[in-house]
Design a protein around this motif. Sequence first.
Motif, PDB file in Angstrom:
ATOM      1  N   LEU A  55     -33.748   5.448  92.511  1.00  0.00           N
ATOM      2  CA  LEU A  55     -34.480   6.617  92.013  1.00  0.00           C
ATOM      3  C   LEU A  55     -35.001   6.364  90.597  1.00  0.00           C
ATOM      4  O   LEU A  55     -36.091   6.815  90.242  1.00  0.00           O
ATOM      5  CB  LEU A  55     -33.584   7.853  92.038  1.00  0.00           C
ATOM      6  CG  LEU A  55     -33.265   8.421  93.418  1.00  0.00           C
ATOM      7  CD1 LEU A  55     -32.253   9.554  93.313  1.00  0.00           C
ATOM      8  CD2 LEU A  55     -34.525   8.900  94.117  1.00  0.00           C
ATOM      9  N   ALA A  56     -34.232   5.636  89.791  1.00  0.00           N
ATOM     10  CA  ALA A  56     -34.675   5.316  88.438  1.00  0.00           C
ATOM     11  C   ALA A  56     -35.934   4.447  88.470  1.00  0.00           C
ATOM     12  O   ALA A  56     -36.860   4.632  87.665  1.00  0.00           O
ATOM     13  CB  ALA A  56     -33.556   4.598  87.675  1.00  0.00           C
ATOM     14  N   LEU A  57     -35.986   3.504  89.413  1.00  0.00           N
ATOM     15  CA  LEU A  57     -37.182   2.663  89.559  1.00  0.00           C
ATOM     16  C   LEU A  57     -38.396   3.502  89.956  1.00  0.00           C
ATOM     17  O   LEU A  57     -39.514   3.275  89.473  1.00  0.00           O
ATOM     18  CB  LEU A  57     -36.933   1.570  90.604  1.00  0.00           C
ATOM     19  CG  LEU A  57     -36.064   0.392  90.158  1.00  0.00           C
ATOM     20  CD1 LEU A  57     -35.741  -0.521  91.345  1.00  0.00           C
ATOM     21  CD2 LEU A  57     -36.769  -0.417  89.071  1.00  0.00           C
ATOM     22  N   LEU A  58     -38.174   4.483  90.856  1.00  0.00           N
ATOM     23  CA  LEU A  58     -39.269   5.369  91.267  1.00  0.00           C
ATOM     24  C   LEU A  58     -39.800   6.182  90.091  1.00  0.00           C
ATOM     25  O   LEU A  58     -41.001   6.393  89.945  1.00  0.00           O
ATOM     26  CB  LEU A  58     -38.803   6.312  92.370  1.00  0.00           C
ATOM     27  CG  LEU A  58     -38.803   5.769  93.799  1.00  0.00           C
ATOM     28  CD1 LEU A  58     -38.234   6.807  94.756  1.00  0.00           C
ATOM     29  CD2 LEU A  58     -40.198   5.373  94.236  1.00  0.00           C
ATOM     30  N   LEU A  59     -38.895   6.655  89.234  1.00  0.00           N
ATOM     31  CA  LEU A  59     -39.308   7.437  88.074  1.00  0.00           C
ATOM     32  C   LEU A  59     -39.983   6.561  87.022  1.00  0.00           C
ATOM     33  O   LEU A  59     -40.860   7.018  86.287  1.00  0.00           O
ATOM     34  CB  LEU A  59     -38.088   8.135  87.449  1.00  0.00           C
ATOM     35  CG  LEU A  59     -37.453   9.240  88.299  1.00  0.00           C
ATOM     36  CD1 LEU A  59     -36.148   9.719  87.663  1.00  0.00           C
ATOM     37  CD2 LEU A  59     -38.412  10.409  88.458  1.00  0.00           C
ATOM     38  N   LEU A  60     -39.583   5.297  86.971  1.00  0.00           N
ATOM     39  CA  LEU A  60     -40.159   4.372  85.992  1.00  0.00           C
ATOM     40  C   LEU A  60     -41.565   3.922  86.381  1.00  0.00           C
ATOM     41  O   LEU A  60     -42.425   3.728  85.511  1.00  0.00           O
ATOM     42  CB  LEU A  60     -39.231   3.144  85.859  1.00  0.00           C
ATOM     43  CG  LEU A  60     -39.696   2.009  84.942  1.00  0.00           C
ATOM     44  CD1 LEU A  60     -39.699   2.484  83.492  1.00  0.00           C
ATOM     45  CD2 LEU A  60     -38.799   0.790  85.093  1.00  0.00           C
ATOM     46  N   ALA A  61     -41.814   3.789  87.671  1.00  0.00           N
ATOM     47  CA  ALA A  61     -43.078   3.223  88.156  1.00  0.00           C
ATOM     48  C   ALA A  61     -44.329   3.915  87.598  1.00  0.00           C
ATOM     49  O   ALA A  61     -45.268   3.230  87.158  1.00  0.00           O
ATOM     50  CB  ALA A  61     -43.090   3.229  89.683  1.00  0.00           C
ATOM     51  N   PRO A  62     -44.410   5.250  87.582  1.00  0.00           N
ATOM     52  CA  PRO A  62     -45.644   5.894  87.088  1.00  0.00           C
ATOM     53  C   PRO A  62     -45.921   5.659  85.600  1.00  0.00           C
ATOM     54  O   PRO A  62     -47.049   5.842  85.145  1.00  0.00           O
ATOM     55  CB  PRO A  62     -45.394   7.390  87.357  1.00  0.00           C
ATOM     56  CG  PRO A  62     -44.339   7.427  88.400  1.00  0.00           C
ATOM     57  CD  PRO A  62     -43.474   6.240  88.140  1.00  0.00           C
ATOM     58  N   THR A  63     -44.893   5.272  84.840  1.00  0.00           N
ATOM     59  CA  THR A  63     -45.078   5.058  83.401  1.00  0.00           C
ATOM     60  C   THR A  63     -45.542   3.637  83.077  1.00  0.00           C
ATOM     61  O   THR A  63     -45.897   3.364  81.941  1.00  0.00           O
ATOM     62  CB  THR A  63     -43.766   5.331  82.645  1.00  0.00           C
ATOM     63  OG1 THR A  63     -42.796   4.334  83.008  1.00  0.00           O
ATOM     64  CG2 THR A  63     -43.225   6.709  82.986  1.00  0.00           C
ATOM     65  N   LEU A  64     -45.528   2.754  84.071  1.00  0.00           N
ATOM     66  CA  LEU A  64     -45.931   1.362  83.851  1.00  0.00           C
ATOM     67  C   LEU A  64     -47.451   1.237  83.912  1.00  0.00           C
ATOM     68  O   LEU A  64     -48.135   2.117  84.436  1.00  0.00           O
ATOM     69  CB  LEU A  64     -45.277   0.471  84.918  1.00  0.00           C
ATOM     70  CG  LEU A  64     -43.745   0.423  84.911  1.00  0.00           C
ATOM     71  CD1 LEU A  64     -43.234  -0.416  86.067  1.00  0.00           C
ATOM     72  CD2 LEU A  64     -43.228  -0.121  83.585  1.00  0.00           C
ATOM     73  N   PRO A  65     -47.997   0.151  83.375  1.00  0.00           N
ATOM     74  CA  PRO A  65     -49.455  -0.061  83.465  1.00  0.00           C
ATOM     75  C   PRO A  65     -49.941  -0.039  84.907  1.00  0.00           C
ATOM     76  O   PRO A  65     -49.214  -0.432  85.827  1.00  0.00           O
ATOM     77  CB  PRO A  65     -49.639  -1.460  82.848  1.00  0.00           C
ATOM     78  CG  PRO A  65     -48.457  -1.638  81.954  1.00  0.00           C
ATOM     79  CD  PRO A  65     -47.323  -0.912  82.612  1.00  0.00           C
ATOM     80  N   ASP A  66     -51.153   0.451  85.104  1.00  0.00           N
ATOM     81  CA  ASP A  66     -51.715   0.603  86.447  1.00  0.00           C
ATOM     82  C   ASP A  66     -52.186  -0.750  86.969  1.00  0.00           C
ATOM     83  O   ASP A  66     -53.383  -1.049  87.009  1.00  0.00           O
ATOM     84  CB  ASP A  66     -52.870   1.608  86.417  1.00  0.00           C
ATOM     85  CG  ASP A  66     -53.326   1.988  87.822  1.00  0.00           C
ATOM     86  OD1 ASP A  66     -52.578   1.696  88.770  1.00  0.00           O
ATOM     87  OD2 ASP A  66     -54.421   2.554  87.948  1.00  0.00           O
ATOM     88  N   VAL A  67     -51.231  -1.582  87.364  1.00  0.00           N
ATOM     89  CA  VAL A  67     -51.511  -2.932  87.864  1.00  0.00           C
ATOM     90  C   VAL A  67     -51.014  -3.032  89.297  1.00  0.00           C
ATOM     91  O   VAL A  67     -49.891  -2.626  89.603  1.00  0.00           O
ATOM     92  CB  VAL A  67     -50.816  -4.004  86.992  1.00  0.00           C
ATOM     93  CG1 VAL A  67     -51.065  -5.386  87.564  1.00  0.00           C
ATOM     94  CG2 VAL A  67     -51.287  -3.918  85.555  1.00  0.00           C
ATOM     95  N   THR A  68     -51.846  -3.543  90.180  1.00  0.00           N
ATOM     96  CA  THR A  68     -51.445  -3.745  91.569  1.00  0.00           C
ATOM     97  C   THR A  68     -51.852  -5.138  92.033  1.00  0.00           C
ATOM     98  O   THR A  68     -52.779  -5.742  91.478  1.00  0.00           O
ATOM     99  CB  THR A  68     -52.095  -2.706  92.510  1.00  0.00           C
ATOM    100  OG1 THR A  68     -53.522  -2.816  92.412  1.00  0.00           O
ATOM    101  CG2 THR A  68     -51.658  -1.295  92.148  1.00  0.00           C
ATOM    102  N   VAL A  69     -51.163  -5.619  93.029  1.00  0.00           N
ATOM    103  CA  VAL A  69     -51.497  -6.899  93.670  1.00  0.00           C
ATOM    104  C   VAL A  69     -51.746  -6.591  95.134  1.00  0.00           C
ATOM    105  O   VAL A  69     -50.832  -6.158  95.842  1.00  0.00           O
ATOM    106  CB  VAL A  69     -50.348  -7.930  93.517  1.00  0.00           C
ATOM    107  CG1 VAL A  69     -50.735  -9.235  94.205  1.00  0.00           C
ATOM    108  CG2 VAL A  69     -50.029  -8.162  92.053  1.00  0.00           C
ATOM    109  N   TRP A  70     -52.994  -6.762  95.583  1.00  0.00           N
ATOM    110  CA  TRP A  70     -53.399  -6.364  96.939  1.00  0.00           C
ATOM    111  C   TRP A  70     -53.076  -4.882  97.172  1.00  0.00           C
ATOM    112  O   TRP A  70     -52.567  -4.491  98.233  1.00  0.00           O
ATOM    113  CB  TRP A  70     -52.721  -7.231  98.010  1.00  0.00           C
ATOM    114  CG  TRP A  70     -53.142  -8.662  97.965  1.00  0.00           C
ATOM    115  CD1 TRP A  70     -54.398  -9.164  97.972  1.00  0.00           C
ATOM    116  CD2 TRP A  70     -52.267  -9.803  97.893  1.00  0.00           C
ATOM    117  NE1 TRP A  70     -54.389 -10.537  97.918  1.00  0.00           N
ATOM    118  CE2 TRP A  70     -53.083 -10.958  97.859  1.00  0.00           C
ATOM    119  CE3 TRP A  70     -50.889  -9.964  97.835  1.00  0.00           C
ATOM    120  CZ2 TRP A  70     -52.568 -12.240  97.777  1.00  0.00           C
ATOM    121  CZ3 TRP A  70     -50.375 -11.242  97.759  1.00  0.00           C
ATOM    122  CH2 TRP A  70     -51.217 -12.354  97.732  1.00  0.00           C
TER     123      TRP A  70
END
Length: 204
Positions: free
Chosen positions: A128-143
Motif C-alpha cells: 500500500l505504501a508503494l501505491l501511495l508513493l507512485a503518484p508522487t514520482l515523476p511521470d515516467v513510463t516504459v511501454w
Amino acid sequence: MTLPIMDLDSWTLSQSIVVFSVCALVIAIAGTRITRVVDQLADRTGLGEATAGAVLLGAATSLSGSVLSVTAAYRGHPELAVSNALGGIAVQTFFLAIADMVYRRANLEHAAASAPNMMQNGLLIALLALLLLAPTLPDVTVWNIHPVTPILLGFYFYGTRLIQGTGDNPMWYPSVTSDTRQDEPESESSLPSLSRLWTEFLVL
C-alpha cells in the motif's frame, strides 16, 4: 444461425437485483465450503493456515475483484480500477471487524497471532505504501507501464516466499496464551486425497 447476445445495458433494476442476489448466495455457499477445503489443503501440503489463507484463499476470493479491476483498466477507466482494488481491501478489513465479533473466545488478532500473519501485515503495508508513493514520482513510463508496477509484482512474490519460510524459521515468536489458537494439522488418514482437494478447490 447466430445466438442472441444478452444486452446487459437493457436490464431493469429488479433484474439486476435478482441476479446480484443469486450470485451473492452462490458466493456464500461456495465460500463456506472453500474455507474448509483450503484448511485441509494447508494440512495436506504443509503450507500452514497463514500461507494457504493468503495465497490460495486470498487469490480465490479476490478473483472477481481482480477481473473487475483489469476489465475497468482495459476499458479505459483507471480510477475505477484503482478504487475497486482499494475498496476491496477496505471492505475485507471491515469484515475482519465482523469476524472479530463472531469469534467470541478472544480477540481475533490475538487468537491468530503468528509470525506468518505478522509478516502478511507488513507485506500489505509495504504494498500500500508503494501505491501511495507512485503518484508522487515523476511521470515516467516504459511501454506505458509505471516502474512501480513490476516492483509491486516482484515485492508480492518475494514477500509470499518470505511468509512461507517464516513458519519454519521465525525471527520472533508471539506470546502464547490460553486463547491463542495453535495451527494443528489434522491427521492425514482423516483428510481427502490431495487430488480431490485440488479439484474441489478449483471448482469452487
